[in-house]
Design a protein around this motif. Structure first.
Motif, PDB file in Angstrom:
ATOM      1  N   GLU A  27       0.701  -1.353  -0.057  1.00 22.68           N
ATOM      2  CA  GLU A  27      -0.232  -0.082   0.098  1.00 22.68           C
ATOM      3  C   GLU A  27       0.757   1.229  -0.182  1.00 22.68           C
ATOM      4  O   GLU A  27       0.571   2.305  -0.676  1.00 22.68           O
ATOM      5  CB  GLU A  27      -0.982   0.002   1.266  1.00 22.68           C
ATOM      6  N   LYS A 115      -6.372   4.820   3.583  1.00 24.35           N
ATOM      7  CA  LYS A 115      -7.140   3.787   2.902  1.00 24.35           C
ATOM      8  C   LYS A 115      -8.580   3.579   3.484  1.00 24.35           C
ATOM      9  O   LYS A 115      -8.738   3.572   4.611  1.00 24.35           O
ATOM     10  CB  LYS A 115      -6.460   2.367   3.123  1.00 24.35           C
ATOM     11  N   TYR A 134      -7.544   4.492  -1.936  1.00 26.26           N
ATOM     12  CA  TYR A 134      -6.321   5.121  -1.331  1.00 26.26           C
ATOM     13  C   TYR A 134      -6.287   6.673  -1.768  1.00 26.26           C
ATOM     14  O   TYR A 134      -6.318   7.158  -2.882  1.00 26.26           O
ATOM     15  CB  TYR A 134      -5.184   4.484  -1.849  1.00 26.26           C
TER      16      TYR A 134
END
Length: 164
Positions: A27, A115, A134
């Motif tokens: 991420e 997120k 995101y």
């Protein structure tokens, strides 16, 4: 609705990948190397993430199968323009937040972004579709001249997949 095709440059990138490679970045890398570069109009490390008008589609209409050669099954990544408060599709389905913002941390313990997860509903009926949105931490992106945070909520990265 007409299916959008992958641009030729994505197909070229896919052919360069080693056998067995899957696009599955952490991420923090999605935010630092893709989303922030996209916001600042900088080159991206690869063209594996497609620009799309995400909310023009119900989840089953998204071109996820076109990503199957280099993403995990039922997974695709998209850049999209975000309109504040708009989480509905043209057919009237809607994405409902299923939690609060979760911070995404860098290796050196800085918050690089956030997120948020959403579930797709048709009317009141919950589906098996989940979307992760995101967004960057606007404090990390500064405008050179004024040193003020750049309004960066224009583009979000969406990761969509089915739980079927």
């Amino acid at each position: 609705m007409e299916q959008q095709q992958l641009p030729v440059d994505i197909e070229t990138d896919i052919k360069k990948l080693p056998v067995g490679y899957r696009f599955d970045p952490p991420e923090r890398d999605l935010i630092l190397n893709y989303l922030i570069n996209k916001i600042l109009n900088r080159p991206l490390p690869s063209n594996a993430i497609k620009d799309i008008h995400f909310y023009d589609f119900d989840p089953d209409q998204l071109p996820i199968s076109e990503f199957s050669s280099y993403c995990k099954s039922n997974l695709a990544y998209f850049f999209t323009q975000v309109v504040q408060g708009r989480r509905t599709t043209k057919s009237g389905g809607h994405w409902k937040a299923s939690g609060s913002d979760e911070p995404v941390w860098s290796k050196d313990d800085k918050i690089v972004g956030f997120k948020k997860s959403f579930v797709f509903y048709t009317g009141e009926e919950k589906s098996n579709w989940i979307m992760h949105e995101y967004r960057d931490n606007p404090e990390l992106i500064l405008v050179d001249e004024s040193n003020k945070p750049l309004k960066s909520k224009v583009t979000s990265l969406k990761s969509s997949y089915s739980m079927n």
